[in-house]
Write an enzyme that holds these catalytic residues in place. Sequence first.
Site, short mmCIF file in Angstrom:
data_model
loop_
_atom_site.label_atom_id
_atom_site.label_comp_id
_atom_site.label_asym_id
_atom_site.label_seq_id
_atom_site.Cartn_x
_atom_site.Cartn_y
_atom_site.Cartn_z
N CYS A 2 34.02 93.41 -8.78
CA CYS A 2 33.05 92.57 -8.07
C CYS A 2 32.15 93.45 -7.21
CB CYS A 2 33.69 91.51 -7.17
SG CYS A 2 34.67 90.31 -8.05
N ARG A 27 30.69 97.14 -11.62
CA ARG A 27 31.89 96.72 -10.89
C ARG A 27 32.43 95.38 -11.40
NH1 ARG A 27 32.49 99.53 -5.82
NH2 ARG A 27 34.05 97.98 -5.31
N TRP A 73 33.92 89.88 -11.33
CA TRP A 73 34.98 90.18 -12.29
C TRP A 73 36.07 89.17 -11.97
CZ3 TRP A 73 40.15 91.73 -12.30
CH2 TRP A 73 40.61 92.28 -13.50
N ASN A 99 34.74 89.89 -2.46
CA ASN A 99 35.39 90.79 -3.41
C ASN A 99 36.83 90.93 -2.94
OD1 ASN A 99 36.18 92.88 -5.06
ND2 ASN A 99 34.99 94.45 -4.01
N GLY A 100 37.79 90.60 -3.80
CA GLY A 100 39.20 90.70 -3.41
C GLY A 100 39.97 89.47 -3.83
N GLU A 480 44.48 110.60 -22.96
CA GLU A 480 43.14 110.25 -22.46
C GLU A 480 42.19 109.90 -23.62
OE1 GLU A 480 41.89 109.39 -19.83
OE2 GLU A 480 39.76 109.79 -19.94
N LYS A 484 40.27 106.35 -24.02
CA LYS A 484 38.80 106.24 -24.17
C LYS A 484 38.47 105.37 -25.37
CE LYS A 484 37.53 107.14 -21.12
NZ LYS A 484 38.40 107.63 -20.10
N GLU A 487 39.42 101.56 -24.87
CA GLU A 487 38.71 100.77 -23.87
C GLU A 487 37.26 100.48 -24.25
OE1 GLU A 487 38.58 102.51 -19.92
OE2 GLU A 487 38.37 104.51 -20.74
N HIS A 503 60.19 110.57 -33.76
CA HIS A 503 61.17 109.72 -33.07
C HIS A 503 60.76 108.25 -33.09
CE1 HIS A 503 63.36 113.26 -31.84
NE2 HIS A 503 62.26 113.78 -31.33
N LYS A 602 34.63 98.79 -13.30
CA LYS A 602 34.89 100.06 -12.61
C LYS A 602 35.47 99.75 -11.24
CE LYS A 602 33.35 104.56 -12.90
NZ LYS A 602 33.99 105.17 -14.07
C1 F6R Z 1 39.36 104.80 -17.75
C2 F6R Z 1 39.12 104.38 -16.39
C3 F6R Z 1 40.26 103.90 -15.58
C4 F6R Z 1 40.27 104.63 -14.23
C5 F6R Z 1 41.37 104.07 -13.32
C6 F6R Z 1 41.44 104.83 -12.01
O1 F6R Z 1 38.19 105.21 -18.37
O2 F6R Z 1 38.01 104.42 -15.92
O3 F6R Z 1 41.46 104.08 -16.23
O4 F6R Z 1 40.47 105.99 -14.46
O5 F6R Z 1 41.10 102.73 -13.05
O6 F6R Z 1 40.24 104.80 -11.32
P1 F6R Z 1 39.95 105.75 -10.12
O7 F6R Z 1 39.91 107.14 -10.62
O8 F6R Z 1 38.63 105.30 -9.57
O9 F6R Z 1 41.07 105.57 -9.14
#
Ligand code: F6R
Length: 607
Positions: A2, A27, A73, A99-100, A480, A484, A487, A503, A602
Site C-alpha cells: 500500500c 507498493r 494491496w 497502510n497496515g 534466487e 525470480k 514471481e 533424494h 514491494k
Molecule cells: C523477491 C523480492 C522479495 C524481497 C523480500 C524482502 O524478488 O523482492 O522476496 O526480497 O520481500 O524484502 P526486503 O529486502 O525489502 O526486506
Amino acid sequence: MCGIVGYCGSKPASDILLEGLRRLEYRGYDSAGICVGTESGFRIIKRKGKIKDLKSIVPDKPFGVNGIGHTRWATHGGVTDENAHPHTDCSGKISIVHNGIIENYMQIKERLLAKGHIFKSETDTEVIAHLIEDLYAGDITLAVREAVNHIKGTYGIVVMHNDHKGTLVGARNGSPLILGVGENEMFIASDVNAMISYTKQVVYLEDGEIITITPDGYRISDLYDKKINKAVNEVDWEFESFEKGNFDHFMLKEIFEQKESVARGMLGRLNLDHATGHLGGLNMTSRELLSIERVIIVAAGTSYHAGLVAAYLIESVARIPAGAELASELRYRNPIIEKNALYFVVSQSGETADTLYAMRELKRKGAKVLGICNVVGSTIARETDGGVYIHSGPEIAVASTKAFTSQLTALYIFTLLIARMRNMSFEAGSDFVRQMQALPSIIDKALLKADEIKKLADKYSVAKDFLFLGRGINYPVALEGALKLKEISYIHAEGFSAAEIKHGPIALINEETPSLFLVPDDRLREKIISNMKEVKARRGKVIAITVEGDSEVAQIADDIITVPHVEEYMYPFVMIIPLQLFAYYTALKLGRDVDQPRNLAKSVTVE
Ligand code: F6R
C-alpha cells in the site's frame, strides 16, 4: 505494501496525488483512489485497478489544493471499488488512507455499529474513520490521537477533515510515514518516491508519533501530545533514478544497472594498501569485531538468499561459524542469543515487517544487530545498532535484482574485514580486493549475453515447471533464480542443491521439466556434471550456465549460456545475471506484467 501520499499547498492537488501514486504503485496495485479538498467539500474518486484506471476517471483539469491518495494491496476485504481507499465516516467529513492491518477492528466495528454507524466497505481502515468521527469534538489532531490509542495493529494513516481545510493529520505505528518539507507546501507519504520531484527535505516519523501538517508548517507530537522536535534530512537519491529511462521495464533497467550499483557499493570501502575492507557505519571497535564468534544473517526472500551466500563465505573465508535465518521463522522461535554472536538484518526496503519484528525481538533479547539496507532512513536502518547502506539506488521493480548483488557487495566487504583480522594473509586479502574490484566489468560482460538469453527464454517459456540446481556458494543463487522465475513468469520453479535431487526431486524429471544447472569451474564441477548426466539419463532437458570455454559441459547440456571465469567465491555475482535475465525474458514472452506481478507488492509491511 500500500502506498500513501498526502499534499497541502497551493499547487493543484489532484495532479500531485496522481503523480505520487504512480511512483508508489509498486507498493500495491489492485485499486487506488484520491480524496481532494475543494471549496464545496471532498471530492473522492476511487476504483479497483491500476493508477492508469484511476487516472482515466479523474478530470483532466487539475483541482484542489490539498488531498490524500492511496494505492492498495488488499488485506481486509476483496478488490472492489468500495474497498478502495480513501474511506470516509458517516458524515462524509472525515477521509482516511491507511497502510497496515488493524487487529482489533472487529471489536471496534461492533461497538460503532451498536452506536448507529453505517459502514460502506469490508475494510479495517473504514473503522478508523468512524472511530475518529465518534471521538471528534472540534480538534482533528486530538481525535486522531484518541483513535490510535484505541487501535491495535500496524498503521500509517493520513486523515483529512472537511472543517479543517488545508490540514492533514498523520500517525504511524509499524508502517512507514515520511514528511516532505517544501516551500509553503508539505507532503506526507509512505515513501520518498512520491515527493522526490518536489522536495528532498524529509522528516522520518517514528512509531507512536502524530503529525499535523498545514502548507506552512507542521507539528509532531507523541501519543500524550508531548511536542517532538526532529531533524530534517536531505535525501540524496536523484529524481531520474525513479524513471525507466530508455528501458521497457524497471526490472531490466535495474538488472543492467548492476555494474554501477556494485561499483557504488564498494566506493571507499576497499583498501588495497592494507588489503582489507572498511565499513564506517558498523559502530564496532576492532576489538569488538575480533571477538565475534558467530554471524547470523536474518532476512526474507531475495535478501535471505544473499544472506545464505554470505554465510557460506564468512564460514569459508573468515572461518567464523555463520548461518542465515528466515526472519519470519526466527521471530517466533525464541532463539538463543550467544554472547559473542553478531546479527545482520538484511533488507532492501528496510521496512519488511517479518525482518523488522525479528530485529526488534533480537534486540529485546540483548543481541547486537546490524543492518544492511538500501533505503536510507528506513525503519530497520534507523533501529539497528549500526550497519551499512548498500547504495544501489531506488529499486522500483517488484522483483529484486540489483539489491541482491549490492547486498552481497556489502557482506563480502564485511567478510574481508573480519577475515583479515583473523587468518587471512595480506596477499590473500589483496587478491580478494582485486577480485572484487574486477566485478563491475565482469558483470558488464555477463550482461552482453542478454540477446542469447532472450532466445533461450523464448524457447523454454512453454515449460510448466522448472528446476534450478546449484552447489556450494551457488546453491542459494539457484534458489534466487527459481524465485525470480516464479514471481514474474508464474512458471512453477524450485531451487535445489544439485546433489539433493537424487533424494527426491529427480522424480519430477521428464521431457517437459527442464533443469537449469549452475556449473562454475570450481571444486564441485565434476559432481555437478554427474548430476547433469543423471537428469539427461531420465530424458530431462538441461540448460547449463557455465564458464566460457567449458566444452565438456557444452556437450552434455541441451543449451548453454556462458559467463566469464572468476575465482570460486565471486561466482554468485556472475551466475545471478543470466538467471535474472532469463526470468525477465520469460515473463516478457508470456506477456506478464513484469514490474508489477500478480499478488505481489514491494516492501512487505504486513506479516
Ligand atoms: C523477491 C523480492 C522479495 C524481497 C523480500 C524482502 O524478488 O523482492 O522476496 O526480497 O520481500 O524484502 P526486503 O529486502 O525489502 O526486506
